[in-house]
Enzyme design. Sequence first.
Site, PDB file in Angstrom:
ATOM      1  CE  LYS A  32      42.764  43.309  49.223  1.00 26.05           C
ATOM      2  NZ  LYS A  32      42.221  42.938  47.900  1.00 26.05           N
TER       3      LYS A  32
ATOM      4  NE  ARG B  69      49.075  41.392  46.961  1.00 28.23           N
ATOM      5  CZ  ARG B  69      48.165  42.349  47.091  1.00 28.23           C
ATOM      6  NH1 ARG B  69      48.006  43.013  48.203  1.00 28.23           N
ATOM      7  NH2 ARG B  69      47.395  42.629  46.071  1.00 28.23           N
TER       8      ARG B  69
ATOM      9  NE  ARG C 202      40.241  49.394  41.268  1.00 30.37           N
ATOM     10  CZ  ARG C 202      40.813  48.473  42.023  1.00 30.37           C
ATOM     11  NH1 ARG C 202      40.626  48.496  43.332  1.00 30.37           N
ATOM     12  NH2 ARG C 202      41.538  47.527  41.499  1.00 30.37           N
TER      13      ARG C 202
ATOM     14  NE  ARG D 166      45.000  49.669  41.652  1.00 27.78           N
ATOM     15  CZ  ARG D 166      44.736  48.863  42.656  1.00 27.78           C
ATOM     16  NH1 ARG D 166      43.948  49.258  43.644  1.00 27.78           N
ATOM     17  NH2 ARG D 166      45.232  47.645  42.683  1.00 27.78           N
TER      18      ARG D 166
ATOM     19  NE  ARG E 298      45.692  43.846  40.652  1.00 28.14           N
ATOM     20  CZ  ARG E 298      44.677  44.715  40.511  1.00 28.14           C
ATOM     21  NH1 ARG E 298      44.441  45.274  39.348  1.00 28.14           N
ATOM     22  NH2 ARG E 298      43.922  45.007  41.539  1.00 28.14           N
TER      23      ARG E 298
HETATM   24  P1  AP5 Z   1      38.157  47.900  46.244  1.00 30.35           P
HETATM   25  O1  AP5 Z   1      37.646  48.249  47.588  1.00 30.35           O
HETATM   26  O2  AP5 Z   1      39.042  48.857  45.553  1.00 30.35           O
HETATM   27  O3  AP5 Z   1      38.813  46.433  46.253  1.00 30.35           O
HETATM   28  P2  AP5 Z   1      40.196  45.912  46.822  1.00 30.35           P
HETATM   29  O4  AP5 Z   1      39.916  44.602  47.472  1.00 30.35           O
HETATM   30  O5  AP5 Z   1      40.857  46.972  47.625  1.00 30.35           O
HETATM   31  O6  AP5 Z   1      40.939  45.634  45.449  1.00 30.35           O
HETATM   32  P3  AP5 Z   1      42.389  46.032  44.955  1.00 30.35           P
HETATM   33  O7  AP5 Z   1      42.349  45.885  43.477  1.00 30.35           O
HETATM   34  O8  AP5 Z   1      42.847  47.304  45.531  1.00 30.35           O
HETATM   35  O9  AP5 Z   1      43.204  44.851  45.573  1.00 30.35           O
HETATM   36  P4  AP5 Z   1      44.601  44.371  45.226  1.00 30.35           P
HETATM   37  O10 AP5 Z   1      44.856  43.427  46.316  1.00 30.35           O
HETATM   38  O11 AP5 Z   1      44.749  43.812  43.861  1.00 30.35           O
HETATM   39  O12 AP5 Z   1      45.476  45.713  45.185  1.00 30.35           O
HETATM   40  P5  AP5 Z   1      46.582  46.301  46.136  1.00 30.35           P
HETATM   41  O13 AP5 Z   1      46.481  47.756  46.066  1.00 30.35           O
HETATM   42  O14 AP5 Z   1      46.560  45.641  47.458  1.00 30.35           O
HETATM   43  O15 AP5 Z   1      36.890  47.598  45.314  1.00 30.35           O
HETATM   44  C1  AP5 Z   1      37.039  47.364  43.930  1.00 30.35           C
HETATM   45  C2  AP5 Z   1      35.929  48.091  43.156  1.00 30.35           C
HETATM   46  O16 AP5 Z   1      34.685  47.533  43.515  1.00 30.35           O
HETATM   47  C3  AP5 Z   1      35.844  49.599  43.491  1.00 30.35           C
HETATM   48  O17 AP5 Z   1      35.517  50.297  42.313  1.00 30.35           O
HETATM   49  C4  AP5 Z   1      34.690  49.665  44.502  1.00 30.35           C
HETATM   50  O18 AP5 Z   1      34.016  50.885  44.435  1.00 30.35           O
HETATM   51  C5  AP5 Z   1      33.814  48.499  44.068  1.00 30.35           C
HETATM   52  N1  AP5 Z   1      33.102  47.861  45.195  1.00 30.35           N
HETATM   53  C6  AP5 Z   1      33.611  47.576  46.417  1.00 30.35           C
HETATM   54  N2  AP5 Z   1      32.687  46.982  47.193  1.00 30.35           N
HETATM   55  C7  AP5 Z   1      31.563  46.874  46.418  1.00 30.35           C
HETATM   56  C8  AP5 Z   1      30.245  46.343  46.659  1.00 30.35           C
HETATM   57  N3  AP5 Z   1      29.907  45.791  47.846  1.00 30.35           N
HETATM   58  N4  AP5 Z   1      29.361  46.376  45.646  1.00 30.35           N
HETATM   59  C9  AP5 Z   1      29.696  46.950  44.434  1.00 30.35           C
HETATM   60  N5  AP5 Z   1      30.900  47.479  44.156  1.00 30.35           N
HETATM   61  C10 AP5 Z   1      31.832  47.432  45.150  1.00 30.35           C
HETATM   62  O19 AP5 Z   1      47.934  45.822  45.414  1.00 30.35           O
HETATM   63  C11 AP5 Z   1      48.336  46.349  44.169  1.00 30.35           C
HETATM   64  C12 AP5 Z   1      49.722  45.811  43.817  1.00 30.35           C
HETATM   65  O20 AP5 Z   1      50.672  46.274  44.801  1.00 30.35           O
HETATM   66  C13 AP5 Z   1      49.876  44.289  43.827  1.00 30.35           C
HETATM   67  O21 AP5 Z   1      49.492  43.726  42.592  1.00 30.35           O
HETATM   68  C14 AP5 Z   1      51.369  44.133  44.114  1.00 30.35           C
HETATM   69  O22 AP5 Z   1      52.139  44.367  42.964  1.00 30.35           O
HETATM   70  C15 AP5 Z   1      51.644  45.272  45.087  1.00 30.35           C
HETATM   71  N6  AP5 Z   1      51.496  44.861  46.499  1.00 30.35           N
HETATM   72  C16 AP5 Z   1      50.559  45.328  47.402  1.00 30.35           C
HETATM   73  N7  AP5 Z   1      50.713  44.737  48.600  1.00 30.35           N
HETATM   74  C17 AP5 Z   1      51.766  43.878  48.468  1.00 30.35           C
HETATM   75  C18 AP5 Z   1      52.396  42.965  49.335  1.00 30.35           C
HETATM   76  N8  AP5 Z   1      51.959  42.786  50.600  1.00 30.35           N
HETATM   77  N9  AP5 Z   1      53.440  42.252  48.865  1.00 30.35           N
HETATM   78  C19 AP5 Z   1      53.889  42.406  47.604  1.00 30.35           C
HETATM   79  N10 AP5 Z   1      53.322  43.242  46.708  1.00 30.35           N
HETATM   80  C20 AP5 Z   1      52.276  43.978  47.131  1.00 30.35           C
HETATM   81 MG    MG Z   2      42.601  48.139  47.355  1.00 29.82          MG
END
Ligand code: AP5
Ligand code: MG
Length: 187
Positions: free
Chosen positions: A13, A88, A127, A133, A144
């Site tokens: 994402k 979410r 990552r 992270r 997660r």
């Molecule tokens: P990346 O692009 O970083 O993936 P992502 O989908 O953004 O994954 P996240 O881990 O950031 O998602 P998340 O939903 O767990 O975290 P968030 O920050 O929202 O890609 C991942 C890796 O793969 C990278 O190294 C990238 O380079 C690689 N990659 C990407 N595409 C690729 C490809 N095509 N081929 C090969 N490699 C590739 O949330 C974190 C925390 O915040 C949550 O756990 C929660 O506690 C809180 N939070 C956030 N939003 C909310 C909400 N709305 N409500 C409540 N709590 C929330």
């Molecule tokens: Mg992300």
Amino acid sequence: MRLVLLGAPGSGKGTQASMLKKFLEIPHVSTGDLLRAAVKAGTALGLQAKAVMDAGDLVSDDIVLGMLEERVSQEDAKAGFILDGYPRNVAQCGALEALLERLGQPLDVAVKLEVPYELIVERIAGRAAAEGRIDDTPETVRARLRVYAEQTAPVADHFAEIGKLVIVDGVGELDDVFQRIVDALPA
Ligand code: AP5
Ligand code: MG
């Protein structure tokens, strides 16, 4: 264009949102990034959120909605935005709909990135090594992914029901996934 990017942790994402941001010239609004910034700044809200994020659970709906509202009300979001990490759970779907209605900015589309479980685990491990992270430890990643399956997966069903969901294969080169998303966007 107002779009939501859906998908499991590690589905790409954030990666795709930063590419789409340049292409569509609209801001990338990531609730995870907003929360990490609050943690880093050591605000009261950040302190509250930190333990929850470290455990892989969801931060309270009220806190996240407040942050989101503040961000999407800014001037640069008038032309549209890419939401990453919100909604979410089903309650956040309703909150988003109400907020966007209030702002007079209805959502155009929700794009779900589909990536198999094994590949997700592999990407997050990569990552973790590259960026360190704090919530990318094996134990927190398991939490997660469980939270995703239980609370976030139904969000896609909600968008399917209102006819706004498109599903995109998130496996492959970054540019190929990007092109698939662009092709799936409404005209
Ligand atoms: P990346 O692009 O970083 O993936 P992502 O989908 O953004 O994954 P996240 O881990 O950031 O998602 P998340 O939903 O767990 O975290 P968030 O920050 O929202 O890609 C991942 C890796 O793969 C990278 O190294 C990238 O380079 C690689 N990659 C990407 N595409 C690729 C490809 N095509 N081929 C090969 N490699 C590739 O949330 C974190 C925390 O915040 C949550 O756990 C929660 O506690 C809180 N939070 C956030 N939003 C909310 C909400 N709305 N409500 C409540 N709590 C929330
Ligand atoms: Mg992300």
